[in-house]
Enzyme design. Structure first.
Site, PDB file in Angstrom:
ATOM      1  N   HIS A 219      27.060  45.876  45.666  1.00 15.95           N
ATOM      2  CA  HIS A 219      27.272  44.442  45.836  1.00 15.95           C
ATOM      3  C   HIS A 219      26.155  43.764  46.615  1.00 15.95           C
ATOM      4  O   HIS A 219      26.115  42.538  46.669  1.00 15.95           O
ATOM      5  CB  HIS A 219      28.634  44.176  46.502  1.00 15.95           C
ATOM      6  N   SER A 223      25.168  43.724  40.266  1.00 10.10           N
ATOM      7  CA  SER A 223      25.080  44.664  39.142  1.00 10.10           C
ATOM      8  C   SER A 223      23.764  44.505  38.397  1.00 10.10           C
ATOM      9  O   SER A 223      23.221  43.400  38.307  1.00 10.10           O
ATOM     10  CB  SER A 223      26.232  44.410  38.175  1.00 10.10           C
ATOM     11  N   LYS A 247      37.521  42.332  30.429  1.00  9.80           N
ATOM     12  CA  LYS A 247      36.778  43.311  29.625  1.00  9.80           C
ATOM     13  C   LYS A 247      37.121  44.730  30.082  1.00  9.80           C
ATOM     14  O   LYS A 247      37.384  45.611  29.257  1.00  9.80           O
ATOM     15  CB  LYS A 247      35.281  43.048  29.761  1.00  9.80           C
ATOM     16  N   ASP A 248      37.115  44.960  31.407  1.00  9.98           N
ATOM     17  CA  ASP A 248      37.488  46.286  31.910  1.00  9.98           C
ATOM     18  C   ASP A 248      38.935  46.602  31.559  1.00  9.98           C
ATOM     19  O   ASP A 248      39.271  47.751  31.275  1.00  9.98           O
ATOM     20  CB  ASP A 248      37.302  46.347  33.429  1.00  9.98           C
ATOM     21  N   GLU A 291      34.346  75.590  33.094  1.00 10.97           N
ATOM     22  CA  GLU A 291      34.848  74.459  32.340  1.00 10.97           C
ATOM     23  C   GLU A 291      33.676  73.746  31.665  1.00 10.97           C
ATOM     24  O   GLU A 291      32.542  73.803  32.138  1.00 10.97           O
ATOM     25  CB  GLU A 291      35.568  73.497  33.293  1.00 10.97           C
TER      26      GLU A 291
END
Lengths: 427, 177, 278
Positions: A219, A223, A247-248, A291
């Site tokens: 921040h 972004s 959107k998220d 894994e």
């Protein structure tokens, strides 16, 4: 916050006003993920994966707390307590499968998030700190996932613990005592299982802490975006709420759909059948693999088959495996390009799509394959490219390549023109 | 007008989307809450069979039911008389002995060994234990005294000792739960 | 400076890899890996379908009961089923009384109520299937030095587990002449049995399903070896995951809801962004 046009938090309700004076938590939220955080308007879907990673972390912590309520970290009963959870606890099967597949989902999301960073140069100034904290989160995730996989105390749990702690045995002089110290014994047993459980429960909260720092550091400059051109004016941005929440939000829905499909219909396909056999220190499974999310690094580990001068092959492999991640810490200083986004870096872009991505694909594949030819040779070539890419190609290419012309601003990139561009001095 | 309809339709979709997220949240809470209630193996183990053939009049045993003690007591005729003498309306939790036992088996007093005050195990079932001033059970934690029908007579406990569900599967076997 | 260091470190790793690759390549071309009998003759499990397969799969209770019968009459002599309790059998459609009777037919380790000594007592529904051997050493001693594995999770503990169980049970045969010709040292040792579906081709377990009619089914199904193998494999799918049906059913409800919610979310997203080009 950082941009002068950011909306200011204005509490309307008297209680919120009172709250804002005493503890401005709503203000913090508003400025972080609300209307007070201006975000570039041109983010593509690759920018959703940070938010999705946060969702994954939440899923893992919530389901993990539930699993811990029914688990006992004792080699005599650990395997049985997991089976008890799955069979007899209400919805226990759901939590078990969600937690196991949640780890995989978390890594899928985080790999996309990281490679988004590679392509768009998200690690470059002024976001070096965001990147460094991100690599720390990734390392913590790997440690957490590894220890979590040990807890069911199946065959793969046991032999995974043995092999991975064995890596530390490769370190000269202190290796063997270090390995014994890590395990609290000569081989994985109660002492190891108990401390792994303790740390497996602790580390996710450490991750939460570093995630807070990661977002805080993000921040400060704000972004990044697909053009790599920094925000100039208000028309370059939209407020996080409602635009990016929406959107998220729908991206979370799509993610949840895919995740649920895996949990409810293919819950064991990413796991290994051998982990449904209780740990047996007397017999190693024919084909032990970690894994899937560790496969690229496991492939790098196994690619070093020959002693190199006076460095034993085993040590070389360990150095390379850790080095393969540690090199990410140095990216902000290895990449000298004045341009961030790969979209405007024609040469780098080619190396990314035709070098790094195929090399990673080969490493992923070979890490899960048996340690036999030709897989070892494939992983050697891919690992060679991997190191060359970050340590040789990136520094050289970024210094000599001629980037494409950048748009003047995000607004221009989106709308085709920006009124501000005519007023600005030509660069 | 058309404009306004459009706005309303849009608002509706946003509200619907947020509501769907809320429904999902509630849906997640269901398994989260339910996983903490008793699991299948615990529920399956919630009945117990007790052999009472060896209990002489005046004796009691402690059995285990749902991981808690159950007192199975073979009352003597004097104890039964004592219990029936009490004026039921004077009790804190009015119940007769007959209501607390099975017909024809009034001498078998089967109660939970859990004080209704705060859950301690009262004394009086073991040989030589303090039965309290009413000859039944005595809880040492806060001094509740129960009589020979295990009814609360003195002290802070609000209720009589609980009588669990049970049945005589034969003259010598009781199935509790 | 940073870049020169970086290139040096890069060269260090790449040269070391080239060195490993070169020697590996040389060995690979000059000394091709010897073929092994396991590699040449091991077979993947046969294709076999079960009622519980697929996203809509449901258990066939009749089949599970038959499979349980095979386990009880054949497998349970050597193989434990330690994660399954008798009470679980109610899920196969047995009544409470039947389950009680089945449980009472097994003896489980318990305590003599009078002496306090350990004793074998009749099972009750809350007991788990008893282990046929006291411990691994006893199991080894009785089984030609091999421990019969627990079967509760068998179909999850092998790749393509249900088909593996079925194939193994029906896969016993004589060693192919070709195998003996090319790998004379791979002749099945005495006491072991050849089975191409087993990872190393020879296993200690003698063919457990020896002939048709070995188990007498109550529902009139003909108990061929093939049928018994399929039934017991189906039963072991259930023992490995009794919640399989519930998982799939819940899955459809969840997916349906999520699809609806995601479409709503997408529409809402389009709505909110409708005034912003991006």
């Amino acid at each position: 916050m950082s941009f002068p046009w950011a909306n200011e938090y204005k509490p309307s309700h008297p209680f919120m006003k009172w709250m804002d004076e005493k503890l401005p938590l709503p203000r913090l939220v508003y400025n972080s993920v609300g209307g007070g955080y201006p975000v570039p308007r041109n983010l593509n879907y690759f920018w959703n994966f940070g938010f999705l990673a946060l969702i994954c972390l939440t899923i893992q912590i919530v389901t993990g707390i539930v699993m811990a309520m029914h688990y006992a970290a004792n080699t005599a009963v650990a395997f049985d307590t997991i089976e008890h959870t799955v069979r007899d606890v209400n919805w226990g099967w759901l939590f078990r499968y969600a937690h196991a597949n949640g780890a995989s989902a978390f890594f899928v999301v985080i790999y996309i998030h990281i490679f988004r960073g590679f392509y768009y140069g998200s690690y470059k100034a002024p976001r070096e700190m965001v990147w460094l904290l991100g690599v720390v989160i990734f390392l913590l995730m790997m440690a957490t996932a590894f220890m979590g996989y040990v807890l069911p105390w199946g065959q793969m749990s046991f032999w995974g613990a043995k092999v991975i702690t064995g890596l530390f045995g490769a370190i000269p002089l202190v290796g063997e005592p270090l390995q014994q110290w890590l395990l609290g014994g000569f081989a994985p047993d109660n002492a190891a299982l108990n401390r792994f459980f303790s740390l497996h429960y602790l580390l996710p909260f450490v991750i939460v802490g570093v995630v807070v720092l990661h977002i805080w550091a993000l921040h400060i400059p704000g972004s990044s975006n697909p053009t790599g051109v920094e925000v100039k004016t208000e028309s370059d941005t939209v407020p996080f709420y409602p635009y990016y929440i929406a959107k998220d939000g729908w991206a979370v829905g799509a993610f949840a759909f895919l995740f649920a499909a895996a949990v409810f219909f293919f819950p064991n396909s990413l796991g290994h059948p051998d982990n449904y056999i209780p740990a047996n220190p007397m017999s190693t499974p024919a084909h032990i693999v970690p894994e899937w999310y560790f496969w690229p690094f496991y492939a790098i580990l196994r690619a070093f088959t020959q002693d190199f001068f006076f460095i034993p092959a085993k040590l070389m492999g360990v150095l390379a495996m850790f080095g393969a991640i540690l090199v990410w810490f140095f990216l902000p200083w290895l990449d000298k390009s004045p341009v961030r986004s790969g979209s405007y870096r024609p040469t780098y872009k080619k190396f990314f799509w035709f070098g790094l991505i195929p090399a990673m694909a080969v490493l992923f594949y070979c890490g899960g394959a048996p340690a036999a030819e030709p897989y070892v040779m494939f992983s050697q070539i891919a690992a060679l490219y991997y190191f060359a890419h970050f340590l040789i190609i990136l520094p050289i290419v970024s210094a000599i390549e001629k980037p494409l012309p950048l748009p003047y601003s995000i607004t221009e990139a989106v709308l085709g023109k920006d009124d501000g561009a005519e007023l600005a001095p030509t660069a | 007008m058309a404009e306004e309809d459009g706005v309303r339709r849009r608002d509706f979709i946003n509200i619907a989307a947020v509501s769907a997220a809320g429904v999902a949240g509630v849906g997640v809470v269901v398994p989260l809450v339910s996983q903490m209630s008793a699991s299948a193996d615990v529920l399956a183990a919630s009945s117990t069979e007790v052999d009472i053939s060896a209990i002489q009049p005046g004796q009691a045993i402690k059995a285990v039911f749902r991981k808690q003690p159950v007192f199975v007591r073979n009352l003597t005729p004097e104890e039964i008389k004592e219990a029936n003498k009490v004026d039921v309306s004077s009790l804190r939790d009015p119940e007769t002995l007959a209501e607390r036992t099975k017909e024809g088996k009034e001498n078998w007093l089967i109660t939970m060994g859990v004080c209704t005050h705060l859950g301690c195990v009262p004394l009086g079932a073991g040989e030589g234990e303090n039965k309290g001033e009413f000859g039944g059970y005595f809880c040492p934690c806060h001094g509740s005294s129960y009589d020979t029908a295990a009814r609360i007579r003195k002290g802070p406990a609000p209720k009589n000792l609980e009588v669990p569900e049970y049945e005589f599967t034969s003259d010598t076997v009781v199935k509790i739960g | 400076m940073a870049r020169i260091l970086s290139i040096l470190v890069g060269l260090f790793f790449t040269v070391a890899l080239l060195w490993s690759f070169g020697l590996g390549f040389y060995t690979w071309t000059t000394e091709p890996a010897a073929a092994t009998a396991e590699h040449e003759f091991h077979l993947h499990p046969k294709n076999v379908h079960f009622a519980s397969d697929g996203p809509f799969g449901k258990f066939d209770n009749q089949q599970l009961q038959r499979g349980f019968q095979v386990y009880k009459e054949v497998c349970s002599a050597c193989h434990s089923l330690s994660h399954v309790a008798f009470r679980d059998l109610e899920q196969l459609g047995y009544s409470e009384a039947e389950v009680k009777a089945i449980a009472a037919g097994f003896t489980v380790p318990g305590t003599d109520p009078n002496t306090g000594e350990s004793a074998m007592v009749p099972g009750s529904p809350t007991d788990y299937f008893p282990k046929p051997f006291a411990n691994d050493i006893a199991a080894r001693a009785a089984n030609n030095n091999a421990v019969p594995p627990d079967l509760s999770l068998m179909t999850k503990a092998r790749h393509n587990g249900p088909a593996y169980v079925y194939s193994l049970l029906t896969g016993y045969r004589d060693q192919p002449a070709e195998l003996l010709k090319h790998f004379p040292e791979a002749k099945t040792p005495p006491g072991l049995h050849y089975n191409p579906y087993f990872a190393n081709l020879n296993l200690a377990m003698a063919p457990p399903l020896s002939g048709d009619g070995q188990v007498e089914y109550g529902d009139g199904t003909k108990s061929t070896v093939d049928q018994m193998a399929k039934d017991v494999a189906a039963f072991l799918i259930w023992t490995a995951e009794p919640t399989l049906e519930k998982r799939k059913q819940t899955g459809w409800a969840v997916l349906g809801f999520l699809l609806f919610a995601t479409i709503l979310g997408y529409m809402s997203y389009r709505n909110i962004w409708s005034d912003k080009k991006h």
